[in-house]
Each structure stands twice: as C-alpha cells, then as structure tokens.
Design a protein around this motif. Structure first.
Motif, PDB file in Angstrom:
ATOM      1  N   MET A 176       0.687  -1.250  -0.067  1.00  0.00           N
ATOM      2  CA  MET A 176       0.052  -0.102  -0.088  1.00  0.00           C
ATOM      3  C   MET A 176       0.916   1.283  -0.218  1.00  0.00           C
ATOM      4  O   MET A 176       0.608   2.119  -0.800  1.00  0.00           O
ATOM      5  N   SER A 177       1.798   1.139   0.726  1.00  0.00           N
ATOM      6  CA  SER A 177       2.792   2.326   0.843  1.00  0.00           C
ATOM      7  C   SER A 177       3.394   2.565  -0.653  1.00  0.00           C
ATOM      8  O   SER A 177       3.585   3.777  -0.925  1.00  0.00           O
ATOM      9  N   SER A 178       3.894   1.630  -0.987  1.00  0.00           N
ATOM     10  CA  SER A 178       4.588   1.643  -2.516  1.00  0.00           C
ATOM     11  C   SER A 178       3.672   2.218  -3.427  1.00  0.00           C
ATOM     12  O   SER A 178       3.848   3.175  -4.321  1.00  0.00           O
ATOM     13  N   MET A 179       2.436   1.712  -3.347  1.00  0.00           N
ATOM     14  CA  MET A 179       1.193   2.266  -4.396  1.00  0.00           C
ATOM     15  C   MET A 179       1.003   3.660  -4.280  1.00  0.00           C
ATOM     16  O   MET A 179       0.829   4.645  -5.050  1.00  0.00           O
ATOM     17  N   ALA A 180       0.923   4.304  -2.785  1.00  0.00           N
ATOM     18  CA  ALA A 180       0.597   5.350  -2.516  1.00  0.00           C
ATOM     19  C   ALA A 180       1.874   6.297  -3.001  1.00  0.00           C
ATOM     20  O   ALA A 180       1.528   7.575  -3.492  1.00  0.00           O
ATOM     21  N   GLU A 181       3.057   5.934  -2.840  1.00  0.00           N
ATOM     22  CA  GLU A 181       4.181   6.606  -3.282  1.00  0.00           C
ATOM     23  C   GLU A 181       4.206   6.734  -5.011  1.00  0.00           C
ATOM     24  O   GLU A 181       4.438   7.535  -5.391  1.00  0.00           O
ATOM     25  N   LEU A 182       3.922   5.661  -5.352  1.00  0.00           N
ATOM     26  CA  LEU A 182       3.793   5.545  -6.790  1.00  0.00           C
ATOM     27  C   LEU A 182       2.871   6.885  -7.233  1.00  0.00           C
ATOM     28  O   LEU A 182       3.071   7.575  -8.335  1.00  0.00           O
TER      29      LEU A 182
END
Length: 128
Positions: A20-26
């Motif tokens: 989720m963190s990676s997706m939000a950062e993306l």
C-alpha cells in the motif's frame, strides 16, 4: 483461539502495508510527473488502453511506461519507473493468454492520466 486469529490478521495487515505504501508513493510520483509534463510541451504519443480496467491491457500499460521512461525529460522520475517495475509482478494478472487490448496512440499526458487511474484503482483493490 481469538488471540491466534488476531495475530494472524495483524500479520496479514503488516505484510500488506509495504505494498500500500509503495502504491501511494507511486501515485504521488506520477502526479508530480503529470504536473511536470503540463509545464512543458509534450508531443510524444504512447499506445494507451481505451479501458484501463481491462485486465488484458496491463502489459500495454507497462509497455507505455517503458516508452515514457526513454524520454530524456523523464530522467528526474527514474525512482517512479524503478518502483513501478518492482510492482509489475503483483499488478500483472496470472500467466494466461492475454487477449487483444483496444488501444489508441494518444498524447503522453493522457497516457499518464490513465496511469494515475490505474494506480488509484489498484490502491483501492489492495484496501479491500
């Protein structure tokens, strides 16, 4: 028994958090990319799926991102492309025969807007 169930749910939540963190950062990075592109004039055209929700179009989205990555102006967003590539396996449907994806060559800014929608929808799917 309830304690075991609670610990299991906690472990599942923790394992999902990095994704989720990676997706939000993306999403943040692709929004910055879109803003940067809006300031410059872009006449690059990229094969863009008509329907971003079509599972048959996932590879087209990654191919478009690769094409975008080759543009010299995108070197400032190399972190986005690295992170997006790492998520490729989790975003790509299981190996099945991919059916033709309806696409059209569109301006790179329109492609990036569709890319933002794709990432947003995957964030929502990960929350469910």
């Amino acid at each position: 028994m309830q304690t075991h169930l609670y610990l299991l749910l906690l472990a599942v939540g923790i394992s999902a958090a990095p994704h989720m963190s990676s997706m939000a950062e993306l999403l943040t990075l692709v929004q910055q990319m879109r803003a940067s592109m809006a300031r410059d004039s872009w006449d690059m055209r990229i094969e863009t799926p008509d329907n971003i929700d079509d599972v048959n179009c996932v590879s087209t989205i990654f191919e478009g991102a690769e094409q975008l990555k080759t543009n010299a102006a995108m070197k400032n967003f190399s972190i986005f492309f690295q992170k997006f590539e790492r998520l490729k396996q989790s975003l790509t449907p299981s190996p099945a025969k991919e059916v033709k994806c309806d696409t059209e060559r569109k301006n790179a800014i329109i492609f990036v807007e569709k890319l933002m929608m794709f990432i947003r929808r995957n964030i929502k799917k990960a929350r469910v």
